[in-house]
Design a protein around this motif. Structure first.
Motif, PDB file in Angstrom:
ATOM      1  N   PRO A   5       0.598  -0.772   0.430  1.00 15.88           N
ATOM      2  CA  PRO A   5      -0.266  -0.358   0.037  1.00 15.88           C
ATOM      3  C   PRO A   5       0.884   1.177   0.333  1.00 15.88           C
ATOM      4  O   PRO A   5       1.920   1.418   0.910  1.00 15.88           O
ATOM      5  CB  PRO A   5      -0.983  -0.074   1.207  1.00 15.88           C
ATOM      6  N   ILE A   6       0.727   2.010  -1.079  1.00 18.47           N
ATOM      7  CA  ILE A   6       1.643   4.022  -0.633  1.00 18.47           C
ATOM      8  C   ILE A   6       1.144   4.103  -0.939  1.00 18.47           C
ATOM      9  O   ILE A   6       1.860   5.835  -1.017  1.00 18.47           O
ATOM     10  CB  ILE A   6       2.491   3.357  -2.387  1.00 18.47           C
ATOM     11  N   GLY A   7      -0.468   4.662  -1.222  1.00 16.19           N
ATOM     12  CA  GLY A   7      -1.484   5.558  -0.731  1.00 16.19           C
ATOM     13  C   GLY A   7      -2.518   5.614  -0.860  1.00 16.19           C
ATOM     14  O   GLY A   7      -2.666   4.222  -0.682  1.00 16.19           O
ATOM     15  N   CYS A   8      -3.540   6.006  -0.985  1.00 16.52           N
ATOM     16  CA  CYS A   8      -4.916   6.259  -0.855  1.00 16.52           C
ATOM     17  C   CYS A   8      -5.703   6.808  -2.016  1.00 16.52           C
ATOM     18  O   CYS A   8      -5.376   8.619  -1.796  1.00 16.52           O
ATOM     19  CB  CYS A   8      -6.026   6.283  -0.169  1.00 16.52           C
ATOM     20  N   LEU A   9      -6.495   6.704  -1.569  1.00 19.43           N
ATOM     21  CA  LEU A   9      -7.694   7.996  -2.249  1.00 19.43           C
ATOM     22  C   LEU A   9      -8.305   7.898  -1.578  1.00 19.43           C
ATOM     23  O   LEU A   9      -9.432   7.727  -0.791  1.00 19.43           O
ATOM     24  CB  LEU A   9      -8.105   7.074  -3.685  1.00 19.43           C
ATOM     25  N   VAL A  10      -8.542   9.901  -1.828  1.00 18.22           N
ATOM     26  CA  VAL A  10      -9.643   9.511  -0.692  1.00 18.22           C
ATOM     27  C   VAL A  10     -10.610  11.275  -1.251  1.00 18.22           C
ATOM     28  O   VAL A  10     -10.725  11.742  -2.101  1.00 18.22           O
ATOM     29  CB  VAL A  10      -8.678  10.820   0.754  1.00 18.22           C
ATOM     30  N   ALA A  11     -12.114  11.121  -0.690  1.00 17.15           N
ATOM     31  CA  ALA A  11     -12.908  11.666  -1.183  1.00 17.15           C
ATOM     32  C   ALA A  11     -13.249  12.371   0.163  1.00 17.15           C
ATOM     33  O   ALA A  11     -14.675  12.236   1.534  1.00 17.15           O
ATOM     34  CB  ALA A  11     -14.567  11.506  -1.740  1.00 17.15           C
ATOM     35  N   PRO A  12     -12.672  13.732   0.248  1.00 19.66           N
ATOM     36  CA  PRO A  12     -12.783  14.400   2.046  1.00 19.66           C
ATOM     37  C   PRO A  12     -14.500  15.108   2.505  1.00 19.66           C
ATOM     38  O   PRO A  12     -14.271  14.809   3.844  1.00 19.66           O
ATOM     39  CB  PRO A  12     -11.461  15.217   2.094  1.00 19.66           C
ATOM     40  N   HIS A  13     -15.400  15.333   1.426  1.00 19.33           N
ATOM     41  CA  HIS A  13     -16.370  16.513   1.664  1.00 19.33           C
ATOM     42  C   HIS A  13     -17.296  14.943   1.313  1.00 19.33           C
ATOM     43  O   HIS A  13     -18.663  15.370   1.225  1.00 19.33           O
ATOM     44  CB  HIS A  13     -16.360  17.679   0.502  1.00 19.33           C
ATOM     45  N   ALA A  14     -17.145  13.777   0.965  1.00 20.01           N
ATOM     46  CA  ALA A  14     -18.262  13.228   0.951  1.00 20.01           C
ATOM     47  C   ALA A  14     -18.879  12.307   1.571  1.00 20.01           C
ATOM     48  O   ALA A  14     -18.391  11.786   2.739  1.00 20.01           O
ATOM     49  CB  ALA A  14     -17.727  11.415  -0.269  1.00 20.01           C
ATOM     50  N   HIS A  15     -20.268  13.037   2.097  1.00 16.08           N
ATOM     51  CA  HIS A  15     -21.383  12.630   3.143  1.00 16.08           C
ATOM     52  C   HIS A  15     -22.513  11.985   2.665  1.00 16.08           C
ATOM     53  O   HIS A  15     -22.607  11.815   1.652  1.00 16.08           O
ATOM     54  CB  HIS A  15     -20.897  14.119   3.699  1.00 16.08           C
ATOM     55  N   ALA A  16     -22.781  11.029   3.435  1.00 15.39           N
ATOM     56  CA  ALA A  16     -24.433  10.913   3.446  1.00 15.39           C
ATOM     57  C   ALA A  16     -24.756   9.958   2.199  1.00 15.39           C
ATOM     58  O   ALA A  16     -23.767   8.833   2.660  1.00 15.39           O
ATOM     59  CB  ALA A  16     -25.338  12.291   3.470  1.00 15.39           C
ATOM     60  N   ASP A  17     -25.242  10.368   1.321  1.00 13.43           N
ATOM     61  CA  ASP A  17     -25.589   9.048   0.296  1.00 13.43           C
ATOM     62  C   ASP A  17     -24.312   9.798  -0.271  1.00 13.43           C
ATOM     63  O   ASP A  17     -24.495   8.605  -0.933  1.00 13.43           O
ATOM     64  CB  ASP A  17     -26.845   9.742  -0.810  1.00 13.43           C
ATOM     65  N   LEU A  18     -23.849  10.544  -0.877  1.00  9.28           N
ATOM     66  CA  LEU A  18     -22.712  10.702  -2.163  1.00  9.28           C
ATOM     67  C   LEU A  18     -21.220  10.026  -1.163  1.00  9.28           C
ATOM     68  O   LEU A  18     -20.550   9.202  -1.962  1.00  9.28           O
ATOM     69  CB  LEU A  18     -22.615  11.737  -2.048  1.00  9.28           C
ATOM     70  N   ALA A  19     -21.192   9.562   0.319  1.00  6.77           N
ATOM     71  CA  ALA A  19     -20.298   8.717   0.708  1.00  6.77           C
ATOM     72  C   ALA A  19     -20.541   7.148   0.378  1.00  6.77           C
ATOM     73  O   ALA A  19     -19.216   7.026  -0.300  1.00  6.77           O
ATOM     74  CB  ALA A  19     -20.113   8.473   2.653  1.00  6.77           C
ATOM     75  N   ILE A  20     -22.004   6.945  -0.003  1.00  7.89           N
ATOM     76  CA  ILE A  20     -21.699   5.751  -0.683  1.00  7.89           C
ATOM     77  C   ILE A  20     -21.717   5.982  -2.720  1.00  7.89           C
ATOM     78  O   ILE A  20     -20.440   4.781  -2.322  1.00  7.89           O
ATOM     79  CB  ILE A  20     -23.265   5.423  -0.245  1.00  7.89           C
ATOM     80  N   ALA A  21     -21.386   6.563  -2.721  1.00  8.76           N
ATOM     81  CA  ALA A  21     -20.977   6.259  -4.668  1.00  8.76           C
ATOM     82  C   ALA A  21     -19.661   6.547  -4.421  1.00  8.76           C
ATOM     83  O   ALA A  21     -19.028   5.801  -5.536  1.00  8.76           O
ATOM     84  CB  ALA A  21     -22.142   7.396  -4.967  1.00  8.76           C
ATOM     85  N   ALA A  22     -19.125   7.615  -3.805  1.00  4.15           N
ATOM     86  CA  ALA A  22     -18.041   8.104  -3.182  1.00  4.15           C
ATOM     87  C   ALA A  22     -16.961   6.208  -2.890  1.00  4.15           C
ATOM     88  O   ALA A  22     -15.648   6.113  -3.671  1.00  4.15           O
ATOM     89  CB  ALA A  22     -17.049   8.352  -2.622  1.00  4.15           C
ATOM     90  N   ARG A  23     -17.834   5.220  -2.350  1.00  8.14           N
ATOM     91  CA  ARG A  23     -16.905   4.323  -1.551  1.00  8.14           C
ATOM     92  C   ARG A  23     -17.181   3.298  -2.919  1.00  8.14           C
ATOM     93  O   ARG A  23     -16.126   3.012  -2.624  1.00  8.14           O
ATOM     94  CB  ARG A  23     -17.662   3.708  -0.417  1.00  8.14           C
ATOM     95  N   LEU A  24     -17.621   2.857  -3.647  1.00  9.37           N
ATOM     96  CA  LEU A  24     -18.365   2.369  -4.901  1.00  9.37           C
ATOM     97  C   LEU A  24     -17.446   2.716  -5.826  1.00  9.37           C
ATOM     98  O   LEU A  24     -16.434   2.062  -6.055  1.00  9.37           O
ATOM     99  CB  LEU A  24     -19.786   2.562  -5.664  1.00  9.37           C
ATOM    100  N   VAL A  25     -17.584   4.293  -6.014  1.00  7.59           N
ATOM    101  CA  VAL A  25     -16.146   3.996  -6.714  1.00  7.59           C
ATOM    102  C   VAL A  25     -14.895   4.547  -6.658  1.00  7.59           C
ATOM    103  O   VAL A  25     -14.084   3.955  -7.023  1.00  7.59           O
ATOM    104  CB  VAL A  25     -16.745   5.843  -8.034  1.00  7.59           C
ATOM    105  N   LEU A  26     -14.312   4.651  -5.263  1.00  9.77           N
ATOM    106  CA  LEU A  26     -12.902   4.623  -5.465  1.00  9.77           C
ATOM    107  C   LEU A  26     -11.972   3.282  -5.125  1.00  9.77           C
ATOM    108  O   LEU A  26     -11.005   3.450  -5.884  1.00  9.77           O
ATOM    109  CB  LEU A  26     -13.111   5.904  -3.735  1.00  9.77           C
TER     110      LEU A  26
END
Length: 528
Positions: free
Chosen positions: A218-239
């Protein structure tokens, strides 16, 4: 409910632009379509009203002023109009919208109305529909970025637009997740944009993050720092999909960087292992790879005493030596000078190259570099016992081989003397130097194995005893009495051992040539 600006952040709606100064923070709960301005008179509270193309063509008409006044009474959130260029509302329209906090939106003329309304409804619908819609857009963005050959920054940018929220790549700090893609501490091509609010240095607790794994590290991570509620679900799927794409991008970049390094390593190994004279083809390839084989060389050879006992799996051993080699090269390079790395079987070979004679202190400097290399390896691989041998400086391609042979001989001598693991320098003079240089040859080692093979078949313990007895007897010029004194044995015991040894070897000890060859073989074998 989403605000006007949050809706516009959605990928299918990214072409829409807010042209008013205010209204971006108004929540939208319903979508309405207006064939004519009069339809604004009855638009519901917190609605986003899309003007038809015919109505949009007349937005400079005073009737829009009147309709906006009614819209302000009903607390309409936004009004959108098609415009060949970016919509520039009149002063009166801007004034009315500003006082009523109504957002004015410009729609590109080629926008499909059906798709537009569908995207708007999906955005204000919330819940699973909105999350799945954003996820679908995000996955399409990942595929598009890969097809376009985008780098990490480009991938993050496209996914950010699709999800409607920022996506960042963050490199793990040195020691937390493994080395950076280029094998050094520091940032890769993609910018590292800071760590969140978690005090450990990792992603913050409210962030959606997925690790990026290159190979097994593991050399790093992709982060969506402002994804909350329903958007967090979409972000987790895509990331998760985006992280796989990012790993492929970084792995390709790493291979492109490592290819010249590996090519140089393989060429150096070929130079050092070949029994043939160095030909012009090898020299040409060395020049093409930028290896100055015509300069002065000091070799450092590093081996682990207990690699096979500690790690029985060959694949894992290969990985360990790869890691150790990179650590050694980085540590040696940090001490100054130009260093090259090669691998020969289970040995790591570092070569320091200078354009002119490095002087009498070259060996001592290389020894200090070897110590730093061992320290770096022990820091990462403390369970293994590594040691290093250092050769003296020699000039030219044959000098490279000579220094490497000396480094190997220094290692063999240190092991034979049962010295603690550390750095051993090549002895400048003496019979031991001559013996080591001879025994460093693969041909000589094969000859020793062949001569002593009948004794080796006795097993490790009995073979060592037999070879030590024979070596002492030959060193004492065939005197059983002196051999017994040297080994602290009774002479009858020595005589019995020698009788069995000579029968197994089927050799004539009265023949001076055979006796000398056997003496050299015994001495060399005891150094191994």
């Amino acid at each position: 409910m989403p605000t006007v600006d949050e809706i516009l952040a959605s990928s299918p709606l990214a072409g829409l632009r807010r042209v008013s100064r205010s209204g971006g923070d108004r929540e939208v709960t319903v979508i309405r379509f207006a064939e004519r301005f009069a339809d604004l008179d009855h638009a519901p509270h917190t609605s986003l009203v899309v003007l038809s193309r015919s109505a949009s063509a007349e937005v400079t008409d005073y009737r829009l002023d009147m309709a906006l006044r009614w819209a302000s009474i009903h607390r309409v959130a936004a009004v959108a109009a098609f415009s060949a260029e970016r919509w520039r509302p009149t002063v009166t329209v801007t004034d009315i919208a500003g006082r009523a906090d109504i957002a004015l939106l410009s729609i590109p003329p080629d926008t499909d109305l059906t798709e537009l309304v569908r995207a708007l409804i999906r955005e204000i619908g919330g819940g699973a529909d909105r999350a799945l819609g954003r996820a679908d857009q995000g996955l399409d963005a990942v595929l598009a970025a890969e097809e376009a050959g985008a780098d990490i920054d480009g991938l993050c940018a496209q996914v950010s637009v699709a999800l409607g929220t920022a996506v960042e790549f963050r490199l793990f700090p040195p020691g937390q997740g493994g080395p950076s893609p280029n094998g050094e501490a520091g940032s890769p091509a993609a910018a590292v944009r800071g760590w969140g609010e978690d005090e450990t240095g990792g992603p913050g607790r409210d962030e959606v993050s997925v690790p990026v794994v290159v190979g097994e590290t593991p050399i790093g991570c992709l982060v969506a720092p402002h994804a909350h509620a329903d958007l967090a679900i979409a972000a987790r799927l895509v990331l998760h999909t985006a992280a796989l794409a990012a790993a492929r991008v970084l792995d390709l970049a790493r291979r492109a960087r490592e290819l010249p390094v590996r090519s140089r390593s393989e060429l150096l190994a070929e130079l050092l292992m070949s029994e043939d004279a160095i030909n012009e083809d090898l020299l040409d390839r060395a020049r093409q790879l930028g290896i100055p084989v015509g300069g002065w060389h000091v070799a450092v050879r590093i081996e682990a005493d207990d690699l096979e006992e500690t790690e029985p799996d060959e694949i894992h051993r290969f990985g360990i030596l790869e890691t150790a080699g990179q650590l050694a090269l980085q540590a040696a390079t940090a001490t100054g000078g130009t260093w090259y790395l090669s691998r020969i079987a289970r040995a790591i070979v570092l070569v320091r190259v200078t354009g002119s004679s490095p002087g009498p202190q070259a060996g001592a400097r290389a020894g200090r570099s070897a110590e730093r290399a061992l320290e770096a390896i022990r820091g990462r691989l403390p369970a293994l016992r590594f040691r290093a041998g250092v050769g003296s400086p020699h000039e030219g391609p044959m000098g490279l081989r000579a220094s490497a042979a000396e480094a190997r001989g220094a290692l063999l001598a240190a092991r034979a003397a049962r010295r603690p693991a550390g750095v051993a320098a090549h002895d400048a003079v003496g019979i031991q130097r001559m013996l080591m240089e001879w025994y460093s040859s693969d041909t000589a080692r094969a000859s020793v194995r062949d001569q002593l093979a009948p004794l080796e078949k006795l097993g490790p313990g009995r073979a060592d005893t037999a070879i030590q007895t024979l070596a002492a007897y030959l060193d004492e010029q065939g005197s059983i009495v002196k051999t017994a004194q040297k080994l602290h044995l009774h002479r009858n015991a020595v005589a019995n051992r020698l009788r069995g040894i000579t029968e197994l070897l089927d050799i004539d000890l009265d023949d001076p040539d055979q006796r000398l060859a056997l003496q050299l073989a015994c001495r060399a074998r005891l150094l191994a």
